[in-house]
Design an enzyme around this catalytic site. Structure first.
Site, PDB file in Angstrom:
ATOM      1  N   ASN A  45       0.662 -46.489   2.093  1.00  0.00           N
ATOM      2  CA  ASN A  45       0.345 -46.966   0.739  1.00  0.00           C
ATOM      3  C   ASN A  45       1.542 -46.794  -0.188  1.00  0.00           C
ATOM      4  O   ASN A  45       1.395 -46.749  -1.402  1.00  0.00           O
ATOM      5  CB  ASN A  45      -0.841 -46.181   0.163  1.00  0.00           C
ATOM      6  CG  ASN A  45      -2.086 -46.334   1.009  1.00  0.00           C
ATOM      7  OD1 ASN A  45      -2.464 -47.446   1.350  1.00  0.00           O
ATOM      8  ND2 ASN A  45      -2.703 -45.221   1.366  1.00  0.00           N
ATOM      9  N   HIS A 131     -14.546 -45.882  -3.020  1.00  0.00           N
ATOM     10  CA  HIS A 131     -13.880 -44.873  -2.192  1.00  0.00           C
ATOM     11  C   HIS A 131     -14.770 -43.635  -2.030  1.00  0.00           C
ATOM     12  O   HIS A 131     -15.518 -43.263  -2.934  1.00  0.00           O
ATOM     13  CB  HIS A 131     -12.568 -44.487  -2.878  1.00  0.00           C
ATOM     14  CG  HIS A 131     -11.656 -43.656  -2.043  1.00  0.00           C
ATOM     15  ND1 HIS A 131     -11.667 -42.289  -2.083  1.00  0.00           N
ATOM     16  CD2 HIS A 131     -10.700 -44.010  -1.154  1.00  0.00           C
ATOM     17  CE1 HIS A 131     -10.751 -41.815  -1.260  1.00  0.00           C
ATOM     18  NE2 HIS A 131     -10.147 -42.845  -0.682  1.00  0.00           N
ATOM     19  N   GLU A 178     -13.547 -49.249  -8.660  1.00  0.00           N
ATOM     20  CA  GLU A 178     -12.105 -49.267  -8.417  1.00  0.00           C
ATOM     21  C   GLU A 178     -11.514 -50.528  -9.014  1.00  0.00           C
ATOM     22  O   GLU A 178     -12.213 -51.542  -9.112  1.00  0.00           O
ATOM     23  CB  GLU A 178     -11.827 -49.262  -6.905  1.00  0.00           C
ATOM     24  CG  GLU A 178     -12.194 -47.960  -6.258  1.00  0.00           C
ATOM     25  CD  GLU A 178     -12.040 -47.999  -4.741  1.00  0.00           C
ATOM     26  OE1 GLU A 178     -11.116 -48.658  -4.234  1.00  0.00           O
ATOM     27  OE2 GLU A 178     -12.864 -47.377  -4.065  1.00  0.00           O
ATOM     28  N   SER A 182      -9.759 -50.361  -1.868  1.00  0.00           N
ATOM     29  CA  SER A 182      -8.753 -49.847  -0.947  1.00  0.00           C
ATOM     30  C   SER A 182      -8.756 -50.500   0.432  1.00  0.00           C
ATOM     31  O   SER A 182      -7.727 -50.559   1.083  1.00  0.00           O
ATOM     32  CB  SER A 182      -8.892 -48.335  -0.805  1.00  0.00           C
ATOM     33  OG  SER A 182     -10.207 -47.988  -0.425  1.00  0.00           O
ATOM     34  N   ASP A 207     -11.123 -46.288 -11.179  1.00  0.00           N
ATOM     35  CA  ASP A 207     -10.174 -45.683 -10.239  1.00  0.00           C
ATOM     36  C   ASP A 207      -9.073 -46.698  -9.932  1.00  0.00           C
ATOM     37  O   ASP A 207      -9.300 -47.683  -9.236  1.00  0.00           O
ATOM     38  CB  ASP A 207     -10.927 -45.269  -8.963  1.00  0.00           C
ATOM     39  CG  ASP A 207     -10.025 -44.557  -7.957  1.00  0.00           C
ATOM     40  OD1 ASP A 207      -8.796 -44.546  -8.146  1.00  0.00           O
ATOM     41  OD2 ASP A 207     -10.574 -44.018  -6.977  1.00  0.00           O
ATOM     42  N   HIS A 210      -5.014 -47.943  -6.317  1.00  0.00           N
ATOM     43  CA  HIS A 210      -4.167 -48.948  -5.669  1.00  0.00           C
ATOM     44  C   HIS A 210      -3.539 -49.931  -6.649  1.00  0.00           C
ATOM     45  O   HIS A 210      -2.857 -50.861  -6.242  1.00  0.00           O
ATOM     46  CB  HIS A 210      -4.959 -49.711  -4.607  1.00  0.00           C
ATOM     47  CG  HIS A 210      -5.380 -48.824  -3.485  1.00  0.00           C
ATOM     48  ND1 HIS A 210      -4.548 -48.506  -2.440  1.00  0.00           N
ATOM     49  CD2 HIS A 210      -6.519 -48.126  -3.277  1.00  0.00           C
ATOM     50  CE1 HIS A 210      -5.164 -47.675  -1.620  1.00  0.00           C
ATOM     51  NE2 HIS A 210      -6.368 -47.429  -2.109  1.00  0.00           N
ATOM     52  N   LYS A 241       0.169 -43.060  -4.000  1.00  0.00           N
ATOM     53  CA  LYS A 241       0.352 -44.417  -3.460  1.00  0.00           C
ATOM     54  C   LYS A 241       1.647 -45.016  -4.006  1.00  0.00           C
ATOM     55  O   LYS A 241       2.706 -44.629  -3.540  1.00  0.00           O
ATOM     56  CB  LYS A 241      -0.913 -45.195  -3.706  1.00  0.00           C
ATOM     57  CG  LYS A 241      -1.980 -44.480  -2.846  1.00  0.00           C
ATOM     58  CD  LYS A 241      -3.316 -44.954  -2.760  1.00  0.00           C
ATOM     59  CE  LYS A 241      -4.033 -44.074  -1.732  1.00  0.00           C
ATOM     60  NZ  LYS A 241      -5.434 -43.882  -2.031  1.00  0.00           N
TER      61      LYS A 241
END
Ligand SMILES: *Cc1c(COP(=O)(O)O)cnc(C)c1O
Length: 382
Positions: A45, A131, A178, A182, A207, A210, A241
């Site tokens: 990542n 997640h 998110e 992910s 979140d 990413h 990440k």
């Protein structure tokens, strides 16, 4: 008593047996495994290719000299050092919030924040593909959990309505989702989610694991890209990440962060991150939000477009269905010298086992073309 050998055997039979495969080299786009076999790596990542950059290593070394290697205590005891405070001030500034708090990982952030803010009698509403750290945090809280199908805002709205009828005037409703998912690499319909939570008087925890460093102006994330930063109550993310280091953060109002200091158990009962790490992260953030970071994002997106022109993130899944199919595809690529993980249950729902390709600004165009060729061969063998 259950025999652990039997449990491992049944995992084996389901194609779910996993093993740790140590690298013989540092993390990077070209790596070697223990047996010295070398691979092109499309599984990390490290989106901006920073984990082992000369600058990051230099800053880490300098920071150790200045601030020391370890923190020696938890934050509330005597482990709060200048770099922790400085990083949190920088983060709050970056996220346009009053305050920020850092944790030892993103996982620890979610499992600390959710139970600190919600308890029995409250409701936490989560996207189905959230997640594990959000799910675990919600479970730990004791609040009632409601799950909506992935990115289904209509269902989110009906959960919100239901939640309103459940919680009393003092009750809290928190939506957690998110910004970039992910394992699927798609984005959440953030503006619609925000409208829905605002209408219901709920809080939103986003979140950005990413998306931080990858999306939006200065790489500030999806909320910044959509111009809705001030309508997200809690911005969460990780330095593991795109930032290429480790640690987690949450940003929000001063009161909310103060409350977390009193209640987030993963913050209270855990030793503060290394001060050298926090100082390095702060320097890394300057780089990531500056012109070099912008250039790296340009390279990253060019690499992504090479594989998947429509992708909204550097995560490109190839869903194959069965565990066997995903494992066979990963093995096929491995034989071509390319490392892409087969992602299986419980990381993704059963029947959606997949290859998860991640691209990085650290990949050369030639490396990406090599992957593209191998993927074409894979499609032919299916
Ligand atoms: C990786 C990840 C985390 C956990 O962050 P760590 O710092 O690795 O613990 C949290 N949320 C999402 C969506 C992630 O992908």
């Amino acid at each position: 008593m259950r025999d652990s050998r039997d449990e491992l055997r049944s995992l084996e039979e389901e194609g779910l047996r996993r093993e740790l495969r140590p690298l013989a080299t540092p993390q990077g786009t070209a790596i070697e495994l223990e047996n010295r076999e070398s691979f092109l790596n499309f599984s990390s990542n490290d989106y901006l290719g920073r984990t082992n950059s000369a600058l990051w290593k230099q800053w880490f070394q300098e920071s150790i000299e200045i601030h020391g290697a370890g923190s020696g205590a938890s934050r509330l005891v005597c482990g709060t050092l200048a770099p922790h405070v400085s990083l949190e001030t920088r983060l709050a500034d970056l996220k346009r919030t009053e305050a920020a708090l850092t944790f030892s990982s993103g996982y620890a952030t979610a499992t600390g924040v959710l139970p600190a803010l919600c308890a029995k009698g409250d409701v936490i509403i989560l996207d189905k593909l959230s997640h594990a750290c959000l799910i675990d945090g919600a479970r730990l809280s004791g609040a009632t959990m409601r799950i909506f199908p992935h990115n289904d805002v209509a269902k989110l709205k009906s959960h919100l309505q239901w939640a309103r009828s459940q919680v009393g005037p003092e009750g809290r409703i928190l939506v957690a989702t998110e910004s970039i998912f992910s394992m699927d690499g798609d984005a959440c319909p953030l503006e619609d989610v925000i409208k829905a939570k605002e209408k219901a008087g709920a809080l939103l925890l986003l979140d950005e694991a990413h998306a931080f460093g990858v999306l939006g102006p200065e790489g500030r994330g999806l909320a910044a890209a959509c111009g809705v930063e001030d309508r997200v109550d809690l911005h969460m993310g990780t330095f593991s990440k795109a930032v290429g280091l480790s640690g987690g953060y949450v940003c929000g109002s001063r009161e909310m962060m103060d409350l977390l200091i009193h209640r987030a158990r993963s913050f209270i009962y855990s030793t503060a991150p290394s001060p050298a790490l926090s100082a390095t992260i702060e320097k890394a953030l300057d780089w990531i939000t500056g012109p070099e970071g912008e250039a790296a994002r340009g390279t990253l997106w060019a690499r992504v477009r090479e594989i998947e022109p429509e992708s909204s993130s550097p995560i490109v899944p190839r869903i194959l269905g069965s565990n066997e199919a995903a494992l066979a595809a990963a093995e096929y690529l491995r034989k071509s010298g390319i490392l892409v993980p087969a992602i299986r249950y419980p990381t993704v729902p059963r029947g959606t086992a997949r290859l998860r390709i991640t691209l990085s600004a650290g990949h050369t165009r030639e490396q990406v073309l090599e992957l593209k060729n191998a993927l074409a061969g894979l499609d032919l063998t299916r």
